[in-house]
Design a protein around this motif. Structure first.
Motif, PDB file in Angstrom:
ATOM      1  N   ALA A 248      72.504  64.707  50.915  1.00  0.00           N
ATOM      2  CA  ALA A 248      73.185  64.284  49.921  1.00  0.00           C
ATOM      3  C   ALA A 248      72.705  64.357  48.603  1.00  0.00           C
ATOM      4  N   PHE A 249      71.384  63.779  48.523  1.00  0.00           N
ATOM      5  CA  PHE A 249      70.729  63.960  47.150  1.00  0.00           C
ATOM      6  C   PHE A 249      70.595  65.103  46.731  1.00  0.00           C
ATOM      7  N   ARG A 250      70.155  66.225  47.608  1.00  0.00           N
ATOM      8  CA  ARG A 250      70.135  67.628  47.293  1.00  0.00           C
ATOM      9  C   ARG A 250      71.241  68.139  46.477  1.00  0.00           C
ATOM     10  N   ALA A 251      72.377  68.048  47.215  1.00  0.00           N
ATOM     11  CA  ALA A 251      73.820  68.623  46.694  1.00  0.00           C
ATOM     12  C   ALA A 251      74.010  67.975  45.467  1.00  0.00           C
ATOM     13  N   GLU A 252      73.791  66.592  45.201  1.00  0.00           N
ATOM     14  CA  GLU A 252      74.077  66.151  43.893  1.00  0.00           C
ATOM     15  C   GLU A 252      73.343  66.529  42.886  1.00  0.00           C
ATOM     16  N   SER A 253      72.081  66.649  43.116  1.00  0.00           N
ATOM     17  CA  SER A 253      71.358  66.944  41.896  1.00  0.00           C
ATOM     18  C   SER A 253      71.365  68.660  41.657  1.00  0.00           C
ATOM     19  N   GLU A 254      71.894  69.233  42.690  1.00  0.00           N
ATOM     20  CA  GLU A 254      72.032  70.650  42.328  1.00  0.00           C
ATOM     21  C   GLU A 254      73.353  70.965  41.617  1.00  0.00           C
ATOM     22  N   ARG A 255      74.441  69.898  41.812  1.00  0.00           N
ATOM     23  CA  ARG A 255      75.754  69.813  40.955  1.00  0.00           C
ATOM     24  C   ARG A 255      75.280  69.598  39.433  1.00  0.00           C
ATOM     25  N   HIS A 256      74.574  69.140  39.261  1.00  0.00           N
ATOM     26  CA  HIS A 256      74.180  68.615  37.919  1.00  0.00           C
ATOM     27  C   HIS A 256      73.373  69.555  36.997  1.00  0.00           C
ATOM     28  N   GLU A 257      72.670  70.289  37.912  1.00  0.00           N
ATOM     29  CA  GLU A 257      71.873  71.319  37.429  1.00  0.00           C
ATOM     30  C   GLU A 257      72.436  72.603  37.033  1.00  0.00           C
ATOM     31  N   ARG A 258      73.754  72.955  37.386  1.00  0.00           N
ATOM     32  CA  ARG A 258      74.511  74.078  37.118  1.00  0.00           C
ATOM     33  C   ARG A 258      74.689  74.227  35.400  1.00  0.00           C
TER      34      ARG A 258
END
Length: 258
Positions: A248-258
């Motif tokens: 959950a944390f990994r997916a959310e961080s990647e979503r804001h990195e795009r």
């Protein structure tokens, strides 16, 4: 009268700071009673005495970061009737999982004079990514009360009674004013309970040490952070700490990195 055979406990270390193993030794008031109830057969942090497996319960600290550890955890699983992972490293890859978002070969060339001698994996991963796990106890480090409950539960062949709700519930039970009201970013609404809301109690935002709670609403919390003026780059950092590789944390961080 036949003597009762005590269940055998093993405590294993993989890539970690040893903090969760120290939580076992920090049981202080309960440690003697624990030692009387179980046979501590393998625990390198505590004693050089070793007994051979199989073991009734294995507590595993640390993440898998080398080919040798990936092989060793399969042997630990084979020797263990029940296997419980303890801490953020064992349940989510730990702080060392920050490597999962970078190029490990680049690190090797900078840190080591002869990187050809280093055998490492490109990722730091949870124990459950490699072998079946009977229970995951979260935290960085784990909470000793929850640790005692898990040991007791497995030795009595029952499911551990460890709450899966968020830190917010613990915060409310302590009568704290929500730190989000003052504009402080706090991961408490999406973080697994266990710390007793330690940081919010001292007017600090939750850092997510216990990893994602059950069914966290990551997008909703990010919207609240944005409304408070938190920039996108800080949203990435907020989710990349002790449990950066928790799904959950990994997916959310990647979503804001795009």
């Amino acid at each position: 009268m036949a003597r009762r055979v005590k269940p055998k406990l093993a405590v294993w270390k993989f890539a970690s700071c040893d903090g969760c193993q120290l939580s076992v030794l920090d049981l202080e008031d309960e440690l003697l009673s624990l030692a009387a109830a179980i046979d501590i057969a393998y625990f390198k942090e505590a004693t050089s005495l070793e007994r051979e497996g199989p073991f009734d319960l294995s507590l595993v600290e640390g993440s898998i970061t080398t080919p040798a550890d990936a092989e060793r955890i399969r042997e630990v699983r084979r020797l263990s009737k029940s296997l419980v992972t303890i801490g953020a490293c064992a349940t989510a890859g730990g702080i060392q999982a920050l490597r999962n978002f970078a190029d490990v070969r680049e690190f090797l060339s900078v840190v080591y004079a002869s990187p050809a001698y280093i055998e490492t994996l490109a990722t730091s991963t949870a124990i459950a990514d490699h072998v079946p796990v009977d229970f995951e106890l979260r935290g960085c480090p784990v909470d000793k009360r929850q640790l005692l409950e898990v040991i007791s539960a497995f030795l009595h062949e029952r499911r551990p009674n460890v709450a899966s709700h968020s830190v917010c519930v613990e915060c409310k039970s302590r009568g704290n004013v929500c730190v989000m009201v003052t504009g402080t970013p706090c991961l408490g609404p999406v973080t697994h309970a266990g710390c007793g809301a330690l940081c919010p109690t001292y007017q600090r935002g939750c850092y997510g040490c216990f990893g994602p709670m059950e069914a966290p609403n990551m997008e909703s919390l990010s919207r609240a952070f944005r409304a408070a003026g938190v920039p996108e780059r800080d949203l990435v950092r907020l989710h990349r700490t002790f449990n950066a590789n928790a799904p959950a944390f990994r997916a959310e961080s990647e979503r804001h990195e795009r």
